[in-house]
Design a protein around this motif. Sequence first.
Motif, short mmCIF file in Angstrom:
data_model
loop_
_atom_site.label_atom_id
_atom_site.label_comp_id
_atom_site.label_asym_id
_atom_site.label_seq_id
_atom_site.Cartn_x
_atom_site.Cartn_y
_atom_site.Cartn_z
N ARG A 161 0.83 -1.21 0.00
CA ARG A 161 0.00 0.00 0.00
C ARG A 161 0.86 1.25 0.00
NH1 ARG A 161 -3.24 -3.08 3.63
NH2 ARG A 161 -2.32 -2.04 5.45
N VAL A 162 1.94 1.24 0.77
CA VAL A 162 2.86 2.39 0.76
C VAL A 162 3.42 2.58 -0.64
CG1 VAL A 162 5.08 3.24 1.61
CG2 VAL A 162 3.45 2.23 3.20
N LEU B 7 1.12 4.39 -3.24
CA LEU B 7 0.54 5.71 -3.01
C LEU B 7 0.57 6.56 -4.28
CD1 LEU B 7 1.94 6.58 0.53
CD2 LEU B 7 -0.47 6.50 -0.11
N ALA C 89 7.56 5.21 -1.41
CA ALA C 89 6.61 5.92 -2.26
C ALA C 89 7.25 7.19 -2.78
CB ALA C 89 5.34 6.25 -1.47
N ARG D 144 9.64 9.46 1.95
CA ARG D 144 8.39 8.68 1.92
C ARG D 144 8.71 7.18 1.91
NH1 ARG D 144 8.50 13.61 1.66
NH2 ARG D 144 7.13 14.90 0.38
N THR D 145 9.63 6.78 2.77
CA THR D 145 10.13 5.41 2.77
C THR D 145 10.06 4.85 4.18
OG1 THR D 145 11.60 5.89 0.91
CG2 THR D 145 12.13 3.97 2.24
N ALA E 267 9.36 4.89 10.31
CA ALA E 267 9.09 5.91 9.30
C ALA E 267 9.76 7.21 9.70
CB ALA E 267 7.58 6.12 9.13
N ILE F 180 1.73 8.16 4.67
CA ILE F 180 2.43 6.92 4.92
C ILE F 180 1.78 6.13 6.05
CG2 ILE F 180 4.62 5.96 5.74
CD1 ILE F 180 4.84 6.92 2.90
N ARG F 181 1.47 6.82 7.14
CA ARG F 181 0.84 6.13 8.27
C ARG F 181 -0.55 5.60 7.89
NH1 ARG F 181 2.22 9.26 13.93
NH2 ARG F 181 4.47 9.56 13.58
N ALA G 231 -1.52 4.67 4.90
CA ALA G 231 -1.35 3.52 4.01
C ALA G 231 -0.96 2.28 4.82
CB ALA G 231 -0.27 3.82 2.97
N LEU G 232 -0.10 2.45 5.81
CA LEU G 232 0.29 1.30 6.63
C LEU G 232 -0.90 0.76 7.42
CD1 LEU G 232 3.71 2.64 7.93
CD2 LEU G 232 3.39 0.60 6.53
#
Length: 402
Positions: free
Chosen positions: A188-189, A192, A211, A359-360, A370, A396-397, A399-400
Amino acid sequence: MVHETDAVDHSPEPPLGRPPGAPAACQARHVALSVFQWHASEGGDGAEPLAEFLTDNGLSVRNIGRSASQVHPVVDSRVCGAALYVSAAAGCVMAGGRPGAPSPVPAVPDIYAVVYGHGYAPAHRNVSDIRDRRFDLGRWTPSWTPDEHAGAVEAVRDAIGRGDVYVVNLVGHASAAYRGDPAAALRRVAGLPGAKYGGVLSGDGWALATASPETLVEVRDGLVVTRPIKGTRPATAVGREDLLGSAKERAEHIMIVDLERNDLARLSGTGPVRVEELFGVREWAGLWQAESVVAAPVAGDLSLPALLRALCPGGSVTGAPKPAALAEIARLEPVGRGVSMGAVGWLGHDHLDLALTIRTVAVDGQRVHAWAGGGITIDSDPHEEVAEAAAKAAPIREALAG
């Protein structure tokens, strides 16, 4: 330094998905042929051992950006290319800087490369079992409080006032415990919106997902290009107007563009450096970001070690002057940058394309890690900088968490 040839997974696709930056035409056909890993504790900067490994596996790293026929009259048809990863700490060593705090994800090597060939994609790919595997994400624990972050911003402003630096990029870290299989969360990350280099790379006991929208360096068709991103606002009409009209953001951005111009000019194998685009506005996952394009023609032999030493770590995540900015980062950031603010991407027979690992995220079997931050200038407002970092971390959070 470890070379692994016989112990790699020869399944038709990496278990977590497409490697970052891999050509779209190769999707779902990757077969790992050989693996390289290096840790900063081994000494040196790792660039030459990496180059030797890639050369031994049929990939030219001494004349990047020329056609395959110019580099190798006979190309090994078994080798598609290689996924490359260089940590921020390794980049700091390559730049001659002092590494900062230890990485919170020590299982991840500082340099990692996987050489891939092509296999046959299965006729049917059932991913429902991956999507249905349970993944529980715990509460995020930051490595510094908002007040501590704001205090670090003030410390950078003081350093600028003394004339030590012009701009410094400060990065914060947070981690969360998890249970279950993180594969779907990592995908999912990587998926994005705006994730130009979206992908997943994994090793023994760890994985990273990116991402990243930012090009650290691309060498292709006789041109070497970097695309620094600096300046962020919400992706609304008001946010776009505010970003375009911000004197602070534009000044910070131009300082980084100048730094990248100087980095490219250090390469002996390039011609005159030019700015092809300045302060273009792009969208990434609900945010406007300002991006420029800096390029130079390939005028001679251009090697991977020289590129990494000139450009790592990226100017947009360090600051200017780069050595002084790295010293401030080492002094102020309480946790190492780990997999963030480094480089990840793909080396083919005739091109190189590496992203900056913004964004990794990383997983290590117990926790998800993160990072997020931003550039600090004399005009930075500490509380606004804390809010900007939170805005960058939010997609990011989410998506996780799924």
